[in-house]
Design an enzyme around this catalytic site. Structure first.
Site, short mmCIF file in Angstrom:
data_model
loop_
_atom_site.label_atom_id
_atom_site.label_comp_id
_atom_site.label_asym_id
_atom_site.label_seq_id
_atom_site.Cartn_x
_atom_site.Cartn_y
_atom_site.Cartn_z
N GLN A 165 0.83 -1.20 0.00
CA GLN A 165 0.00 0.00 0.00
C GLN A 165 0.87 1.26 0.00
O GLN A 165 0.54 2.25 -0.64
CB GLN A 165 -0.94 -0.01 1.22
CG GLN A 165 -2.05 1.02 1.15
CD GLN A 165 -3.04 0.77 0.01
OE1 GLN A 165 -3.29 -0.37 -0.35
NE2 GLN A 165 -3.60 1.83 -0.54
N VAL A 184 -6.63 6.22 -3.69
CA VAL A 184 -5.67 5.31 -3.04
C VAL A 184 -5.39 5.80 -1.62
O VAL A 184 -5.04 6.96 -1.40
CB VAL A 184 -4.36 5.22 -3.85
CG1 VAL A 184 -3.37 4.30 -3.15
CG2 VAL A 184 -4.65 4.71 -5.26
N ALA A 185 -5.54 4.90 -0.67
CA ALA A 185 -5.34 5.25 0.74
C ALA A 185 -3.86 5.17 1.10
O ALA A 185 -3.11 4.40 0.49
CB ALA A 185 -6.12 4.27 1.61
N SER A 190 -5.80 1.34 4.25
CA SER A 190 -6.55 0.71 3.16
C SER A 190 -7.29 -0.51 3.69
O SER A 190 -6.71 -1.31 4.44
CB SER A 190 -5.60 0.27 2.05
OG SER A 190 -6.30 -0.56 1.14
N HIS A 192 -7.83 -2.92 2.06
CA HIS A 192 -7.21 -4.09 1.45
C HIS A 192 -6.26 -4.81 2.41
O HIS A 192 -6.01 -6.00 2.26
CB HIS A 192 -6.47 -3.70 0.16
CG HIS A 192 -7.41 -3.43 -0.98
ND1 HIS A 192 -8.01 -4.43 -1.70
CD2 HIS A 192 -7.88 -2.26 -1.50
CE1 HIS A 192 -8.80 -3.91 -2.63
NE2 HIS A 192 -8.74 -2.59 -2.52
N ASP A 199 -11.29 -5.75 -5.05
CA ASP A 199 -11.68 -4.93 -6.19
C ASP A 199 -12.11 -5.88 -7.29
O ASP A 199 -11.33 -6.73 -7.72
CB ASP A 199 -10.50 -4.09 -6.69
CG ASP A 199 -10.11 -2.98 -5.73
OD1 ASP A 199 -10.95 -2.60 -4.90
OD2 ASP A 199 -8.96 -2.51 -5.81
N GLU A 244 -16.28 4.26 -5.52
CA GLU A 244 -15.61 3.10 -6.13
C GLU A 244 -16.58 1.94 -6.16
O GLU A 244 -16.64 1.15 -5.22
CB GLU A 244 -14.36 2.71 -5.33
CG GLU A 244 -13.24 3.70 -5.39
CD GLU A 244 -11.93 3.15 -4.81
OE1 GLU A 244 -11.92 2.01 -4.34
OE2 GLU A 244 -10.94 3.89 -4.85
N HIS A 247 -15.02 -1.58 -5.42
CA HIS A 247 -14.35 -1.93 -4.16
C HIS A 247 -15.37 -2.46 -3.16
O HIS A 247 -16.21 -1.73 -2.66
CB HIS A 247 -13.62 -0.71 -3.60
CG HIS A 247 -12.95 -0.98 -2.27
ND1 HIS A 247 -11.59 -1.10 -2.11
CD2 HIS A 247 -13.48 -1.14 -1.04
CE1 HIS A 247 -11.31 -1.34 -0.84
NE2 HIS A 247 -12.45 -1.36 -0.16
ZN LIG Z 1 -10.04 -1.34 -3.55
#
Ligand SMILES: [Zn+2]
Length: 301
Positions: A165, A184-185, A190, A192, A199, A244, A247
């Site tokens: 990330q 984008v984090a 994130s 993720h 995603d 998003e 996501h």
């Molecule tokens: Zn994502």
């Protein structure tokens, strides 16, 4: 909420969990000095939470549908997905933590039960994509249900380490300066990193997921498989990120329904009215995950 902020500063992992589980949070910090004023605030918080949680439990009872198993037996393997050397004792709490620009994951957090979904869900160039076991099972079930309706779901990204990330955020930095709400984090912020975010993409409409039939289907049915859209349309203010549609965050079927009814995702950075739900959300997700521990699923590697 003063006390909650104090603990947030010492551990972001516990932060989201302080209010509904005050005694739990304190026990994680045996050396934390608590003044009598803070103790008083804790007692008030605990009393409020107990009454709120009991109300919400009955609401959640009404909302929880009868579970019908849609999973098909599938052998999931860890493959090259990473595993922590020592599983994080706070993993259950982490699995329902709000993740947003203010609240994040520890640099060392790696989920304990990542599996490679690429043998079961199409990925670009068959590249390895890792998700936590429960999320993987329900994603596969969702993809199968979509396939039966002529839709083609694929996956672009799943678990990302703190370092992945960091690199991604760095590469994105010049673009981030030009937009009001980024995509984008920063590292540690994130979803993720939880191994519960994926995603997705449409194989029928590559590059335009938002207007695809797959996207419309997920908006309507995704919650039945335990997925919520973390960054919904017109919610940039409260998530801090642009819309998003691709996501998805896995929260378990019961929780996805509760969150959908409440119009809430775990990515909201403001409007913390959902916090009291977290005890219910946690127990729902724990039950969901425990279910897969007893199912005939194997994790190899
Ligand atoms: Zn994502």
């Amino acid at each position: 909420m003063y006390f909650a902020r104090v603990l947030c500063a010492s551990s972001v992992v516990v932060c989201a969990f302080v209010a509904p589980h005050v005694t739990f949070a304190v026990s994680q910090f045996p050396n934390t000095f608590i003044t009598s004023k803070q103790q008083y605030e804790i007692d008030i918080l605990a009393a409020n939470r107990i009454s709120q949680i009991s109300e919400i439990t009955s609401m959640a009872d009404i909302l929880i549908p009868v579970e019908t198993p849609t999973e098909t037996a599938v052998i999931l393997e860890r493959g090259t997905c990473p595993a922590p050397q020592i599983p994080d004792p706070l993993e259950d709490a982490i699995s329902i933590q709000n993740i947003n620009p203010d609240e994040g994951y520890d640099i060392s957090y790696i989920p304990s039960d990542l599996v490679d979904i690429s043998p079961h869900v199409p990925t670009k160039n068959k590249r390895v994509i890792c998700l936590r076991k429960a999320a993987a099972v329900d994603l596969i079930a969702m993809k199968d249900a979509m396939k039966a309706e002529g839709l083609k779901l694929s996956a672009n990204s799943g678990y990302r380490s703190y370092y992945d990330q960091y690199a991604l955020h760095r590469a994105y930095a010049p673009t981030a300066k030009t937009v009001k709400y980024p995509r984008v984090a920063p590292a540690g912020h994130s979803e993720h990193q939880s191994g519960l975010a994926v995603d997705v993409a449409s194989e029928l409409a590559p590059g335009s997921f938002g207007s695809s039939r797959e996207s419309a289907w997920i908006k309507e049915h995704g919650y039945k498989y335990g997925f919520v859209i973390s960054y919904p349309e017109d919610h940039q203010e409260v998530t801090g990120y642009m819309h998003e549609p691709w996501h998805l965050r896995y929260v378990g079927k019961e929780n996805a329904l509760v969150l959908r009814e409440a119009g809430y995702t775990l990515a909201f950075k403001k409007d913390y009215y959902m916090k009291p739900y977290l005890a219910v959300v946690l127990s729902n997700l724990k039950n969901r995950m425990a279910r897969f521990d007893t199912m005939k699923l194997e994790i190899g590697g």
